[in-house]
Design a protein around this motif. Structure first.
Motif, PDB file in Angstrom:
ATOM      1  N   TYR A 364       0.869  -1.168   0.000  1.00  0.00           N
ATOM      2  CA  TYR A 364       0.000   0.000   0.000  1.00  0.00           C
ATOM      3  C   TYR A 364       0.909   1.222   0.000  1.00  0.00           C
ATOM      4  O   TYR A 364       1.794   1.344   0.858  1.00  0.00           O
ATOM      5  CB  TYR A 364      -0.907   0.023   1.237  1.00  0.00           C
ATOM      6  CG  TYR A 364      -1.938  -1.088   1.251  1.00  0.00           C
ATOM      7  CD1 TYR A 364      -3.182  -0.916   0.624  1.00  0.00           C
ATOM      8  CD2 TYR A 364      -1.671  -2.285   1.880  1.00  0.00           C
ATOM      9  CE1 TYR A 364      -4.115  -1.932   0.644  1.00  0.00           C
ATOM     10  CE2 TYR A 364      -2.594  -3.311   1.904  1.00  0.00           C
ATOM     11  CZ  TYR A 364      -3.832  -3.128   1.278  1.00  0.00           C
ATOM     12  OH  TYR A 364      -4.737  -4.130   1.297  1.00  0.00           O
ATOM     13  N   SER A 367       0.690   8.414  -2.778  1.00  0.00           N
ATOM     14  CA  SER A 367       1.387   9.321  -3.686  1.00  0.00           C
ATOM     15  C   SER A 367       0.548  10.578  -3.859  1.00  0.00           C
ATOM     16  O   SER A 367      -0.666  10.563  -3.636  1.00  0.00           O
ATOM     17  CB  SER A 367       1.634   8.656  -5.049  1.00  0.00           C
ATOM     18  OG  SER A 367       0.386   8.373  -5.671  1.00  0.00           O
ATOM     19  N   SER A 374      -3.656  13.557  -2.417  1.00  0.00           N
ATOM     20  CA  SER A 374      -3.012  12.272  -2.118  1.00  0.00           C
ATOM     21  C   SER A 374      -3.894  11.128  -2.619  1.00  0.00           C
ATOM     22  O   SER A 374      -5.126  11.164  -2.510  1.00  0.00           O
ATOM     23  CB  SER A 374      -2.778  12.139  -0.610  1.00  0.00           C
ATOM     24  OG  SER A 374      -1.932  13.166  -0.157  1.00  0.00           O
ATOM     25  N   GLN A 375      -3.219  10.092  -3.134  1.00  0.00           N
ATOM     26  CA  GLN A 375      -3.907   8.904  -3.618  1.00  0.00           C
ATOM     27  C   GLN A 375      -3.274   7.668  -2.992  1.00  0.00           C
ATOM     28  O   GLN A 375      -2.062   7.615  -2.795  1.00  0.00           O
ATOM     29  CB  GLN A 375      -3.807   8.814  -5.155  1.00  0.00           C
ATOM     30  CG  GLN A 375      -4.520   9.945  -5.889  1.00  0.00           C
ATOM     31  CD  GLN A 375      -4.401   9.809  -7.404  1.00  0.00           C
ATOM     32  OE1 GLN A 375      -3.668   8.938  -7.882  1.00  0.00           O
ATOM     33  NE2 GLN A 375      -5.107  10.653  -8.134  1.00  0.00           N
ATOM     34  N   VAL A 376      -4.123   6.704  -2.677  1.00  0.00           N
ATOM     35  CA  VAL A 376      -3.670   5.443  -2.087  1.00  0.00           C
ATOM     36  C   VAL A 376      -3.621   4.393  -3.184  1.00  0.00           C
ATOM     37  O   VAL A 376      -4.614   4.164  -3.905  1.00  0.00           O
ATOM     38  CB  VAL A 376      -4.601   4.995  -0.943  1.00  0.00           C
ATOM     39  CG1 VAL A 376      -4.113   3.680  -0.374  1.00  0.00           C
ATOM     40  CG2 VAL A 376      -4.672   6.058   0.124  1.00  0.00           C
ATOM     41  N   LEU A 377      -2.456   3.755  -3.310  1.00  0.00           N
ATOM     42  CA  LEU A 377      -2.264   2.705  -4.312  1.00  0.00           C
ATOM     43  C   LEU A 377      -2.014   1.390  -3.604  1.00  0.00           C
ATOM     44  O   LEU A 377      -1.368   1.350  -2.555  1.00  0.00           O
ATOM     45  CB  LEU A 377      -1.059   3.039  -5.200  1.00  0.00           C
ATOM     46  CG  LEU A 377      -1.098   4.411  -5.914  1.00  0.00           C
ATOM     47  CD1 LEU A 377       0.193   4.618  -6.687  1.00  0.00           C
ATOM     48  CD2 LEU A 377      -2.294   4.480  -6.849  1.00  0.00           C
ATOM     49  N   SER A 378      -2.535   0.312  -4.174  1.00  0.00           N
ATOM     50  CA  SER A 378      -2.344  -1.009  -3.579  1.00  0.00           C
ATOM     51  C   SER A 378      -1.924  -1.993  -4.668  1.00  0.00           C
ATOM     52  O   SER A 378      -2.317  -1.877  -5.828  1.00  0.00           O
ATOM     53  CB  SER A 378      -3.631  -1.490  -2.895  1.00  0.00           C
ATOM     54  OG  SER A 378      -4.679  -1.633  -3.843  1.00  0.00           O
ATOM     55  N   LEU A 379      -1.117  -2.966  -4.251  1.00  0.00           N
ATOM     56  CA  LEU A 379      -0.616  -3.969  -5.198  1.00  0.00           C
ATOM     57  C   LEU A 379      -0.433  -5.272  -4.456  1.00  0.00           C
ATOM     58  O   LEU A 379       0.281  -5.315  -3.448  1.00  0.00           O
ATOM     59  CB  LEU A 379       0.724  -3.509  -5.801  1.00  0.00           C
ATOM     60  CG  LEU A 379       1.412  -4.500  -6.737  1.00  0.00           C
ATOM     61  CD1 LEU A 379       0.546  -4.747  -7.994  1.00  0.00           C
ATOM     62  CD2 LEU A 379       2.776  -3.962  -7.152  1.00  0.00           C
TER      63      LEU A 379
END
Length: 388
Positions: A364, A367, A374-379
């Motif tokens: 998580y 950016s 702000s943005q939350v990225l998940s992988l």
């Protein structure tokens, strides 16, 4: 002539200079003459003043001589008067001495009389005070007799038969005070005193039963607290022994060797003991945790945390930048321990270390775009990575 002209001019110039010098000298002499004339005039004036002063002094001297002659005559007259007065003073001095002696004797007699008068006044005042105090004590005693013995007249006690109590006065006073206090507590005794006594007796019996129940419950609670403390101590000792063993193993695994131990420190009287960590990284001597470097302390704390989680697993664990002070070699051993622990506990790690990120199942990240949002990225790495 032409040849003699320069010589004549030189002589003329020389004569001019001599003439100028003579003129300057004449002017100086004239100034000196004027100064001398001024001095002569001043001396003449001063001589005149001195002559006048001398005449004045002569007149004063004649006057003083006359005054001296007159004073000598006055002194002779004064001496004669003094001799006459001295002759008359001796009898007067004798009379004054006698008068002073008599006055001194009278003063001493007066002081003695005053002292006697003061003593008599003091004795009279003391007697008056004693009489007044005795009168007040008598009135107080009469009032006490009337109040304590319930008599119409205090003088009635004089007709009573006197029985001597052999006990000391202090004991008799204490007994009187005790009986008076009992009378005060009892108060007025009415017709319903028996009913009040039975009711108070029943209430006292009930309160004693309640007190016995409370004391029994308190004893049971004290026994229960002792059992709980004993059980907690036993569980703590067992868990502490397991954690100490696993901690030593985790420390050796994270440091690639070395030894570490947990010890209980002796607390103050009535206080709980503390826990002290003694660590010996590879190539170093045995020392306290406070003497280790920042990375060594972080790795030792991670070893203690892993040991606690292995002995007492929890559903999840949150680690916040615990690997920030670790180097590459320690990161490899740290993530191996994380992978081993992940089999029984879900671990959430906040980190910026690439080596720790590589073993994560899910990432998580946060950016910020060009718009400042702000943005939350998940992988999920377990799904995105191809199978071997």
């Amino acid at each position: 002539l032409s040849a003699a002209a320069p010589e004549i001019e030189r002589e003329t110039a020389e004569d001019g200079r001599r003439l100028a010098g003579l003129e300057e000298r004449v002017r100086g002499e004239r100034r000196r003459e004027a100064g001398l004339l001024s001095q002569e005039q001043a001396l003449a004036e001063e001589l005149t003043l001195r002559a006048e002063r001398s005449a004045t002094l002569d007149r004063e001297r004649e006057s003083l001589a006359k005054e001296h002659k007159r004073l000598c005559g006055d002194v002779a007259g004064s001496d004669a008067a003094l001799a006459a007065i001295t002759a008359e003073r001796e009898p007067l001095r004798a009379e004054a001495t006698g008068a002073e002696s008599a006055l001194r004797l009278l003063g001493e007699s007066l002081e003695t009389a005053r002292a006697v008068l003061v003593e008599e006044d003091r004795a009279r005042d003391h007697a008056g005070f004693s009489l007044e105090r005795a009168t007040q004590d008598l009135e107080i005693l009469r009032e006490r007799i009337i109040d304590d013995l319930d008599l119409p007249h205090a003088d009635d006690v004089l007709s009573w038969e006197i029985r001597v109590d052999p006990r000391p006065l202090a004991a008799r006073e204490a007994e009187i005070a005790r009986l008076r206090e009992r009378l005060r507590r009892v108060g007025y005794v009415g017709d319903d005193a028996v009913v009040d006594f039975e009711r108070e007796n029943a209430q006292q019996t009930y309160l004693r039963e309640q007190l016995a129940d409370v004391e029994g419950a308190a004893a049971a609670l004290r026994d229960l607290a002792a059992d709980l403390r004993r059980m907690m101590r036993e569980r703590f000792d067992e868990t502490f022994a397991l954690v100490a063993t696993v901690f030593a193993e985790a420390f050796a695994a994270l440091f690639g060797g070395g030894t570490a131990q947990l010890t209980l420190t002796t607390g103050d009287t009535g206080s709980e003991p503390g826990i002290e960590i003694i660590a010996q990284p590879p190539g170093k001597r045995l020392q306290n945790l406070a003497l280790l470097s920042g990375g060594e302390r972080a790795l030792t704390a991670a070893a203690l945390l892993f040991a606690i989680l292995k002995v007492n697993p929890v559903p999840f664990c949150l680690l916040d930048e615990v690997d920030a002070a670790l180097d590459e070699a320690n990161i490899i051993r740290f993530r191996e321990q994380l992978q081993e622990l992940a089999g029984q506990t879900q671990i959430i790690v906040v980190t910026h270390n690439r080596g720790t990120i590589e073993i994560a199942d899910t990432l998580y990240g946060v950016s910020m775009g060009a718009d400042g949002v702000s943005q939350v990225l998940s992988l999920r790495l377990s799904e995105s990575l191809p199978a071997d």
